[in-house]
Write a protein that holds these residues in place. Sequence first.
Motif, PDB file in Angstrom:
ATOM      1  N   GLN A  32       0.836  -1.186   0.000  1.00  0.00           N
ATOM      2  CA  GLN A  32       0.000   0.000   0.000  1.00  0.00           C
ATOM      3  C   GLN A  32       0.883   1.253   0.000  1.00  0.00           C
ATOM      4  O   GLN A  32       1.843   1.344   0.750  1.00  0.00           O
ATOM      5  N   GLY A  33       0.570   2.186  -0.878  1.00  0.00           N
ATOM      6  CA  GLY A  33       1.325   3.426  -0.958  1.00  0.00           C
ATOM      7  C   GLY A  33       2.506   3.368  -1.900  1.00  0.00           C
ATOM      8  O   GLY A  33       3.179   4.377  -2.104  1.00  0.00           O
ATOM      9  N   TYR A  34       2.792   2.202  -2.461  1.00  0.00           N
ATOM     10  CA  TYR A  34       3.903   2.039  -3.399  1.00  0.00           C
ATOM     11  C   TYR A  34       3.365   1.424  -4.693  1.00  0.00           C
ATOM     12  O   TYR A  34       3.505   0.238  -4.937  1.00  0.00           O
ATOM     13  N   ASP A  35       2.734   2.274  -5.493  1.00  0.00           N
ATOM     14  CA  ASP A  35       2.072   1.810  -6.708  1.00  0.00           C
ATOM     15  C   ASP A  35       3.074   1.465  -7.800  1.00  0.00           C
ATOM     16  O   ASP A  35       4.251   1.868  -7.745  1.00  0.00           O
ATOM     17  N   LEU A  36       2.570   0.752  -8.804  1.00  0.00           N
ATOM     18  CA  LEU A  36       3.408   0.303  -9.912  1.00  0.00           C
ATOM     19  C   LEU A  36       2.735   0.664 -11.225  1.00  0.00           C
ATOM     20  O   LEU A  36       1.511   0.581 -11.355  1.00  0.00           O
ATOM     21  N   MET A  37       3.538   1.090 -12.204  1.00  0.00           N
ATOM     22  CA  MET A  37       3.067   1.264 -13.573  1.00  0.00           C
ATOM     23  C   MET A  37       3.518   0.046 -14.377  1.00  0.00           C
ATOM     24  O   MET A  37       4.695  -0.329 -14.334  1.00  0.00           O
ATOM     25  N   ALA A  38       2.592  -0.588 -15.087  1.00  0.00           N
ATOM     26  CA  ALA A  38       2.926  -1.796 -15.844  1.00  0.00           C
ATOM     27  C   ALA A  38       2.300  -1.723 -17.228  1.00  0.00           C
ATOM     28  O   ALA A  38       1.293  -1.042 -17.452  1.00  0.00           O
ATOM     29  N   ALA A 114       5.799   3.668  -9.634  1.00  0.00           N
ATOM     30  CA  ALA A 114       4.997   4.812 -10.050  1.00  0.00           C
ATOM     31  C   ALA A 114       5.636   6.148  -9.702  1.00  0.00           C
ATOM     32  O   ALA A 114       5.341   7.159 -10.350  1.00  0.00           O
ATOM     33  N   GLN A 115       6.515   6.182  -8.703  1.00  0.00           N
ATOM     34  CA  GLN A 115       7.117   7.461  -8.340  1.00  0.00           C
ATOM     35  C   GLN A 115       8.213   7.898  -9.311  1.00  0.00           C
ATOM     36  O   GLN A 115       8.674   9.037  -9.267  1.00  0.00           O
ATOM     37  N   LEU A 116       8.639   7.014 -10.195  1.00  0.00           N
ATOM     38  CA  LEU A 116       9.663   7.363 -11.165  1.00  0.00           C
ATOM     39  C   LEU A 116       9.084   8.272 -12.250  1.00  0.00           C
ATOM     40  O   LEU A 116       7.946   8.104 -12.686  1.00  0.00           O
ATOM     41  N   VAL A 146      12.777  -0.855 -12.116  1.00  0.00           N
ATOM     42  CA  VAL A 146      12.336  -0.872 -13.513  1.00  0.00           C
ATOM     43  C   VAL A 146      12.505  -2.292 -14.043  1.00  0.00           C
ATOM     44  O   VAL A 146      13.509  -2.954 -13.756  1.00  0.00           O
ATOM     45  N   ALA A 147      11.528  -2.762 -14.835  1.00  0.00           N
ATOM     46  CA  ALA A 147      11.642  -4.044 -15.527  1.00  0.00           C
ATOM     47  C   ALA A 147      11.459  -3.815 -17.019  1.00  0.00           C
ATOM     48  O   ALA A 147      10.526  -3.134 -17.435  1.00  0.00           O
ATOM     49  N   ILE A 148      12.382  -4.350 -17.821  1.00  0.00           N
ATOM     50  CA  ILE A 148      12.287  -4.242 -19.269  1.00  0.00           C
ATOM     51  C   ILE A 148      12.341  -5.647 -19.871  1.00  0.00           C
ATOM     52  O   ILE A 148      12.705  -6.607 -19.186  1.00  0.00           O
ATOM     53  N   THR A 149      11.979  -5.759 -21.145  1.00  0.00           N
ATOM     54  CA  THR A 149      11.997  -7.055 -21.806  1.00  0.00           C
ATOM     55  C   THR A 149      13.010  -7.064 -22.945  1.00  0.00           C
ATOM     56  O   THR A 149      13.333  -6.023 -23.519  1.00  0.00           O
ATOM     57  N   THR A 150      13.508  -8.250 -23.270  1.00  0.00           N
ATOM     58  CA  THR A 150      14.409  -8.442 -24.401  1.00  0.00           C
ATOM     59  C   THR A 150      14.002  -9.700 -25.149  1.00  0.00           C
ATOM     60  O   THR A 150      13.415 -10.620 -24.578  1.00  0.00           O
ATOM     61  N   GLN A 151      14.319  -9.748 -26.429  1.00  0.00           N
ATOM     62  CA  GLN A 151      14.061 -10.941 -27.235  1.00  0.00           C
ATOM     63  C   GLN A 151      15.271 -11.860 -27.125  1.00  0.00           C
ATOM     64  O   GLN A 151      16.233 -11.741 -27.863  1.00  0.00           O
TER      65      GLN A 151
END
Length: 226
Positions: A32-38, A114-116, A146-151
Amino acid sequence: MDQQMIAAYGQTAPSARMQPHGNKICRVALQQGYDLMAKQGSMIAYTGFITFEPWRDSRGQRMMGSVVGERLGLMKCTGQGDLYLADYGADVVMMQLNNDGISVNAANVLAFDAQLEHKIESISGLVNKFSGNGMFNIAIRGTGWVAITTQGTPVVLNPGERETCVDPDALVAWSTGLRVKSKRSARLGALVGRGTGEAMQVAFTGAGYVVVQPSEDSTDRFHFRG
């Protein structure tokens, strides 16, 4: 069914805000209070109480995204529990920013705290060398995960003062503090890299890292001027 074998794929106690489950799933310990953007559509499972709502960037960012072709379809994840994210079997790379930033192609963004701060920015050092969408990336800055994707399984390079050159079609992301420029080796396009025509690369120097994937980016992001 062998319970010991299947148990190897089960849940474990989280040890960090973000951590991998295998190499294709990102597990996020939401509080709670630490949201995520996905990335919209990236949720594959969750436990606990988590809500999801679509996120709209500012009008200016949406207009710029439409012009340059770098748009993020994001959802805001709020609540408490364990959230599992993936993107059609792509490999997942996680990193923790500490008052710094990363520049990444919009298609490779999976999730971030989300705070980024995130916004579309022109790529310094390449604006006058490239045409098309390759002039712009998504810049994510601040302190958080941060999470990123790669092929495919990526390689992470640390340039330092030794110039590191990357084929633009294999380039995924890099630290925003790196010095960036284009480099023309010779007319050896059929021999060097994945493209055709002149052998062009993106060159990096300085403290930071560059994420390179083994598969060619199908979005054809970078186009060099002849």
